[in-house]
Enzyme design. Structure first.
Site, PDB file in Angstrom:
ATOM      1  CB  ILE A   1      -0.916   0.037   1.244  1.00 15.49           C
ATOM      2  CG1 ILE A   1      -1.894  -1.143   1.227  1.00 15.49           C
ATOM      3  CG2 ILE A   1      -1.656   1.364   1.345  1.00 15.49           C
ATOM      4  CD1 ILE A   1      -2.925  -1.118   0.132  1.00 15.49           C
ATOM      5  CE  LYS A   2       3.120   7.256  -3.585  1.00 14.94           C
ATOM      6  NZ  LYS A   2       3.111   7.970  -4.881  1.00 14.94           N
TER       7      LYS A   2
END
Length: 355
Positions: free
Chosen positions: A236-237
């Site tokens: 996840i960014k």
């Protein structure tokens, strides 16, 4: 070379000395050399996905640590090429983007179908490619905020990509369509053996008030992260949180928005940036999906200290690394390399521990 504490300056004690997180690190699945074996081997990811994840973790200066340093350069589409590359026109040329990632010791380079496809035969075997499959463009008048697909998963596979990435603007009117598109794309990517990375961004004018911008609140970004891992994003960014209380604020005055529990703000997080980031990680299945925070825009003077600060917060919260673009490519290449190395040095510094 400046030490981490020196680069943090007046914030050194505040960040390096923090030792009372609301969520114990004992509950987290922390990055480490065995992360793929420990977390993904028991999952439904196939052997090809496991191999590409392992390649990501075994490339660059952070190889074998479980941490990631990724160079993202999709701003030519997302923010317009002229505005993005005016400071350093060499990056109109895709090859220089990949060269910066290589010289910078990154685990991967993230960019568009066009950028990576143009140089894939020369570089796809030298550094993992992370192909960004959707973008928001700024040429439509008036400007609009919508992530649309720019190619196919098969194209990314054929150019030798190790992973694909996408953005969803959670909270926007277009988010339902984006969720369907990205979930289908990620399923195909996993089937073909590529890892998946999701930019879990928020976009709604109601999230920004005169007092605060809740696009970067821990509670709203945390929920976006949870939706991202529900789509089976492997990584996840997310933007580093700057405040909290988005759900609470949007429910004032008789409004009814989402659902929240006040213990989010009292028992699961404090106002310390490491605590706020740890809440984001809690929403990534307690770290089973790694959290990489974005490096943010370049402001020139102070970029190095700001990047190191973000890295320290991410690492001490239990995060997996940083994805920093503009701070590195909007300056001469060797200065960009030095900034990337400074970020990586935080993750190589045994003195910077998980809180």
């Amino acid at each position: 070379m400046s030490t981490t504490a020196e680069l943090l300056g007046a914030h050194a004690d505040y960040l390096l000395g923090f030792d009372k997180p609301k969520i114990s690190k004992a509950l987290l699945h922390l990055p480490g050399p065995d992360f793929v074996d420990r977390i993904f081997a028991p999952s439904d990811r196939n052997n090809q996905v496991l191999g590409h994840l392992q390649r990501l973790f075994n490339t660059g200066r952070l190889a074998g640590t479980g941490f990631l340093s990724i160079l993202p350069v999709d701003q030519g589409v997302e923010h317009s090429a002229g505005a993005s590359f005016a400071k350093n026109p060499i990056y109109f040329d895709p090859e220089n983007i990949v060269k910066l990632a290589l010289e910078g010791g990154c685990n991967a380079v993230a960019s568009t179908f066009g950028v990576l496809g143009m140089v894939s035969r020369r570089y796809a075997h030298k550094i993992p490619f992370l192909v960004k499959i959707n973008h928001n463009e700024l040429l439509t008048y008036p400007n609009k905020a919508d992530q649309i697909l720019w190619g196919t998963i098969k194209e990314a596979y054929n150019m030798g990509a190790a992973a694909v990435g996408a953005t969803i603007y959670f909270g926007s009117p277009e988010s339902s369509r984006q969720i369907v598109e990205v979930s289908q794309a990620f399923a195909m990517a996993h089937e073909l053996g590529m890892a998946t990375v999701l930019w879990c961004y928020l976009r709604n004018s109601a999230f920004k008030t005169p007092e605060k911008d809740y696009h970067v609140s821990a509670d709203l970004t945390g929920q976006a992260n949870y939706l991202g891992v529900t789509l089976q994003a492997d990584i996840i960014k997310q933007k580093l949180p700057e405040n909290n209380g988005g759900f609470e604020a949007l429910n004032r005055g008789g409004s009814s928005y989402g659902k929240f529990d006040p213990r989010i703000y009292t028992e699961l997080a404090s106002d310390h940036p490491i605590d706020l980031t740890r809440y984001q990680i809690a929403n990534c299945y307690m770290g089973r999906a790694g959290l990489i925070n974005s490096g943010g825009e370049s402001k020139g003077v102070g970029d190095l200290a700001a990047a190191v600060t973000t890295a320290v917060v991410n690492k001490r919260a239990g995060g997996m690394g940083l994805i920093a673009g503009r701070k590195s490519f909007q300056r001469p290449m060797q200065e960009g390399v030095a900034l990337l190395h400074a970020i990586q040095d935080v993750y190589l510094d045994s003195g910077v521990t998980v809180a």
